[in-house]
Scaffold this active site. Structure first.
Site, PDB file in Angstrom:
ATOM      1  N   LYS A   1       0.523  -5.375  -0.563  1.00 23.36           N
ATOM      2  CA  LYS A   1       1.773  -5.252  -1.321  1.00 23.36           C
ATOM      3  C   LYS A   1       2.957  -5.299  -0.362  1.00 23.36           C
ATOM      4  CE  LYS A   1       3.850  -2.204  -4.876  1.00 23.36           C
ATOM      5  NZ  LYS A   1       3.703  -0.924  -5.594  1.00 23.36           N
TER       6      LYS A   1
ATOM      7  N   SER B   1       3.944  -1.445 -10.633  1.00 19.88           N
ATOM      8  CA  SER B   1       4.686  -2.378  -9.797  1.00 19.88           C
ATOM      9  C   SER B   1       3.820  -3.249  -8.887  1.00 19.88           C
ATOM     10  CB  SER B   1       5.668  -1.609  -8.919  1.00 19.88           C
ATOM     11  OG  SER B   1       4.978  -0.768  -8.004  1.00 19.88           O
TER      12      SER B   1
ATOM     13  N   SER C   1       1.584   2.750 -10.493  1.00 22.75           N
ATOM     14  CA  SER C   1       1.782   1.380  -9.997  1.00 22.75           C
ATOM     15  C   SER C   1       0.545   0.720  -9.411  1.00 22.75           C
ATOM     16  CB  SER C   1       2.911   1.359  -8.963  1.00 22.75           C
ATOM     17  OG  SER C   1       4.159   1.367  -9.607  1.00 22.75           O
TER      18      SER C   1
END
Lengths: 486, 497
Positions: free
Chosen positions: A74, A149, A173
């Site tokens: 990420k 997210s 997330s």
């Protein structure tokens, strides 16, 4: 193929690390123009890393546990010399001069970096739609969001663009996108994994964790990234147990609590409810005892979260002022104008909204009514869990009230978007480990995830229950067809 | 006091209420939350790292040495050490603050409720002791420095440069209670704080380099029972005399304003050393909202009783205790005790000489006189002096027992200060021992009187002053080695006939 199977193939010489990496790079090239899981693909580095692993094997060296495992990271985890943008204009050109602890541990364990994945800007969102660089798509249905997210990481793993990935979880997330994309997503105990190098959103809630196609693989990744770090004062010093070995422990006799408030939550999709209840029945069939438990404050998590997380974020994001690094507005006439314009132009709407909420909640005259009150409720939520764990070993809930929604479904209504995190937030509030595991598909062919939660530092039990369920349910054996899912 | 009350009514009615906020840079090698160096005076931005610059993803970790220094400082100020305290974020936007928040301590500081005793000495006034209350001590990080191009401040400059070398240096902020009443008291308080910090070795207290900075809060009111007046903050004083003068100036400024019927506004004023006055910097009417909240990156600060007591055991004897001991037990004057204890090294040198057998008063005279002058003139630390305290004691004892005269001691001292060595050995080597044989001295005296019959006659006729002449002649004859006491005694005897 899982990490253990890959290790055997690598060791036996059946497949080289370079071949596995090339396979994934080719897969990225083929599907990522549609999925847009990656913001940057580090192909040259990946091939060089893979070649080094192959050379080490050829030289007869003992290989580290994740040797040659292609990974997606990420883009809010700092990677030395590689842009780390948080999907924000603000950090579009930011190249960290340091490596995050978690990624450093992955590389030391032989992991291969495929690239950096998309996210909601600064991890604020549940769909990747707030990314400044465009959203990612759900491999099961490209018209649907992958969740957020960490949607880039979950989509990458679901689409076979990486064997596993790292995400971060502040209010769900990792787990919510794992649920939306039909993969396993684990949020460890707060402090189990170092936050050094994780760009902060809400520091008391943020936690790094893995995405994988199986619970066993998630355990393999956790094994490597968990453990004390002198660079993070909130990182726990507790020894790291053997998570992979723990998977084999039998689950018969464990008490599984069904959190009543979750199943009664408004907006819970009946198909999701039915699927998770079927999973409960599966656990019962494995010898677990099902217990009905109540956590009265469970559904207060979301209101609490949307005070605490923005409050911390408003301070964490204050450093982005155009002075030292990152985006700076051109042509400002003075300091105040430079700061305010850099922030207005560098941050997207959702980030600005949360900074404003947080600034307000901490302001003199409001801090007692909002921030301090929220901290009190947080304590109550924690107590709810403690009480529940007096009678059960693990809690079971749906991960998300719904399956993946279509792009734009909630774009005009931030509150509806916030409800996507209703069931995942309480674990962050209490710092508890939680995992999302695929448990079925809805009538549209979209994956459904269940969430398991245990007490602090009880990742072994969490993974153990998840693994046994996963093996018994074999959900993916009867999955619907999806062109982008291998 | 009775005299003051009888003085002019208007001025006697006014009383100043003064409190100090003192920022002390704790002298750790590395910064409060990271291992970057704290060295002063190097090129801009050479002592920075990702944590100092507040780069994304970096985290603060408390330097344990900072905690130790803060707790020791707090104990020396008689503060109560909190078992649990925490760090908070104090938020405001300014480019010298890399994260745009300062990690500080808000409502749970490491220490609260203490006091120090201050000796207030002023020329022409009686020295008195005063206990000054201390509200709290807390830890925080320092900010960087802005350098403005084209102006001395942000407004009007074409651009500004920022140097983060100082950012993240550990500070202890010490807040006094509003117990101070005069400029002199304020200066003495600040000076005592500095002295204590230097005794502890937790700060060099260098005001020129900004290691010790004082902000003064000051208001005036009509007598001790009147409500407090409007508080004004004064900054930018980089010496104790500047603190005293700034306070004295500000007291008069506020009194004049009230007497002229003009309001005193709540504001921050800067002391202008060149013009010797305070001038307005910014109005504080719209008080800042710092939006404090607990820093989630740093856990609670726990100081166990064990840890605290082990640090307490390491505290040295502090200046106030030494002053009392020197006066009460060693019989020194308040003045001497004060001078000797100003620097720990000097006090320790003095004590070592006394412990080695030197008479306290005699040792004091040498230490505060010739030795201090030599050390200052040569910019030495007393600890660097080749002349050891035991050697001083030896010299003092030789004077006391009549082996050498003070005059001889003064003659050999420069060499001792420069090279060190045993006074006894030097005296023996050069035959400088004192002539203290009464028979020998009597012989010389008789010889002298015989050689100066006119002067003897004049003395006996009442010119007592001539004794000095004979002493001079005697010393000349003996090369200054005659025991002055004995020589005087014999001389007087013989002169009187």
């Amino acid at each position: 193929m899982g990490i253990a199977a890959w290790r055997e193939q690598l060791n036996s010489g059946e497949v080289s690390a370079r071949e596995l990496t090339d396979h994934h790079l080719a897969r990225i090239e083929a599907v990522d123009p549609t999925i847009h899981a990656f913001l940057e693909v580090t192909a040259d580095r990946a091939r060089a890393d893979a070649d080094r692993i192959d050379a080490a094997r050829a030289a007869g060296e003992e290989l580290p546990p994740l040797a040659g495992v292609p990974l997606a990271i990420k883009d809010n985890l700092c990677t030395k010399g590689i842009r780390t943008t948080c999907s924000s204009r603000m950090l579009e050109s930011f190249v960290p001069p340091y490596e995050s602890t978690v990624t450093e541990r992955l590389w030391n364990a032989g992991g291969v970096l495929l690239g950096k994945t998309n996210l909601d800007e600064f991890a604020m969102g549940s769909s990747t739609e707030t990314s400044a660089f465009g959203p990612s798509r759900n491999p099961w249905d490209p018209d649907c969001v992958p969740g957020g997210s960490s949607g880039g990481s979950s989509a990458a793993v679901a689409a076979g663009e990486g064997l596993a990935a790292l995400g971060s979880d502040t209010g769900g997330s990792i787990r919510q996108p794992a649920s939306f994309c039909g993969v396993v997503g684990l949020k460890p105990t707060y402090g189990r994994v170092s936050r050094w190098g994780l760009v902060a959103f809400a520091s008391s809630l943020d936690q790094v964790g893995p995405f994988a196609t199986s619970v066993a693989d998630a355990a393999e990744i956790l094994q490597v990234i968990a453990g004390a770090d002198p660079r993070d004062a909130t990182c726990l010093k507790a020894p790291v147990p053997d998570y992979v070995a723990a998977l084999r422990q039998p689950v018969a006799g464990l008490r599984v609590g069904l959190v009543r408030e979750c199943f009664e939550a408004e907006g819970l999709d009946p198909e999701v409810k039915a699927s998770v209840l079927a999973a409960a029945a599966q656990l019962e069939a494995l010898g677990c005892d099902l217990v009905d438990v109540s956590c009265p404050r469970f559904n207060d998590g979301i209101a609490t979260y949307y005070v605490i997380a923005p409050s911390e974020a408003s301070a964490n994001l204050a450093r982005y002022d155009g002075v030292k690094y990152g985006y700076r507005a051109e042509g400002a006439g003075g300091l105040a104008e430079m700061t305010s314009r850099s922030r207005a132009e560098g941050f997207g709407d959702e980030v600005q909204r949360r900074i404003l909420i947080g600034t307000y909640a901490l302001s003199a005259g409001y801090v007692d009514a909002f921030y301090k009150k929220a901290q009190q409720v947080r304590t109550l939520i924690r107590r709810d869990f403690n009480r529940a764990f007096e009678t059960v070993d693990v809690l079971l809930t749906p991960t998300s009230p719904t399956t993946a929604f279509r792009f734009g479904a909630h774009s005009d209504d931030p509150l509806a978007m916030y409800l996507a995190d209703l069931l995942t937030i309480p674990a962050n509030m209490a710092g508890l480990p939680a995992i999302s595991v695929p448990c079925g598909f809805d009538s549209k062919g979209l994956p459904i995830g269940l969430q398991l939660i245990t007490g602090v530092l009880e990742e072994e039990r969490l993974l153990q229950v998840a693994h046994h369920y996963e093996q018994a349910a074999a959900v993916m054996a009867s999955r619907p067809e999806a062109a982008l899912v291998p | 006091m009775a005299g003051a009350a009888a003085k002019a009514t208007a001025e006697a009615a006014w009383e100043a209420v003064i409190g100090l906020e003192t920022h002390v840079q704790l002298g750790t090698d590395s910064k409060i939350f990271t291992c970057a160096s704290t060295a002063f005076g190097d090129d801009p931005n050479t002592h920075i790292d990702p944590v100092v610059c507040g780069l994304p993803g970096t985290l603060p970790v408390l330097n344990q040495r900072v905690l130790e220094y803060a707790v020791k400082a707090a104990m020396a100020l008689n503060l109560r050490i909190a078992e649990h305290s925490k760090f908070d974020r104090k938020q405001y936007f300014y480019p010298d603050l890399p994260k745009n928040y300062q990690i500080s301590q808000y409502d749970e500081p490491i220490a609260e409720e203490g006091w120090i005793e201050v000796e207030v000495a002023e020329k022409g006034k009686e020295t008195y002791l005063k206990t000054i209350g201390i509200e709290r001590l807390h830890m925080e990080e320092d900010a960087g420095k802005l350098v403005h191009a084209g102006s001395d401040r942000l407004a009007g400059s074409t651009h500004s440069l920022v140097d983060y070398n100082r950012a993240g240096v550990a500070l202890a902020e010490i807040v006094s209670k509003p117990d101070l009443r005069t400029g002199r008291e304020a200066a003495e308080y600040a000076s005592e704080i500095r002295r204590i910090m230097r005794y502890l070795g937790v700060s060099d207290g260098n005001m020129q380099e900004g290691s010790l900075r004082c902000d003064v809060n000051i208001s005036v009111r009509r007598g001790p029972d009147a409500p407090f007046g409007t508080k004004v903050e004064i900054k930018n004083m980089n010496s104790f005399s500047a603190i005293q003068k700034a306070v004295e100036y500000e007291i008069q400024r506020q009194i004049k304003a009230y007497e002229a019927g003009e309001p005193v506004v709540q504001e921050t004023r800067l002391w202008d050393e060149a013009k010797q006055l305070t001038k307005s910097m910014r109005s504080k009417e719209g008080a800042s909202d710092y939006r404090y909240f607990p820093d989630p990156d740093l856990g609670p600060i726990e100081v166990s009783t064990e840890q605290r007591e082990s640090w307490r055991a390491e505290l040295p004897e502090l200046p106030a205790a030494k002053r009392h001991r020197y006066a009460d037990q060693l019989g020194l004057s308040i003045y001497d005790a004060r001078v000797l204890t100003d620097e720990r090294a000097m006090a320790e040198y003095f004590e070592a000489a006394v412990a080695a057998g030197g008479d306290p008063k005699a040792v004091t005279n040498w230490v505060t006189g010739d030795i201090a002058a030599y050390v200052n003139a040569n910019r030495l630390l007393i600890t660097e002096l080749p002349f050891q305290a035991v050697q001083l004691a030896e010299m003092v004892q030789m004077i006391e027992s009549g082996v050498i005269s003070g005059k001889i001691a003064k003659e050999i001292l420069p060499e001792l200060l420069e090279k060190g060595g045993s006074p006894k050995a030097i005296v023996a080597e050069r035959g400088l021992g004192m002539l203290s044989d009464p028979v020998a001295i009597t012989a010389i005296v008789e010889e002298l009187l015989a050689a100066h019959p006119d002067e003897v006659e004049a003395f006996r006729g009442g010119k007592n002053k001539l004794q000095g002449f004979f002493v001079g002649q005697l010393m000349k004859k003996t090369g200054g080695k005659a025991d002055p006491k004995l020589a005087n005694q014999i001389l007087l005897e013989k002169l009187k006939g």
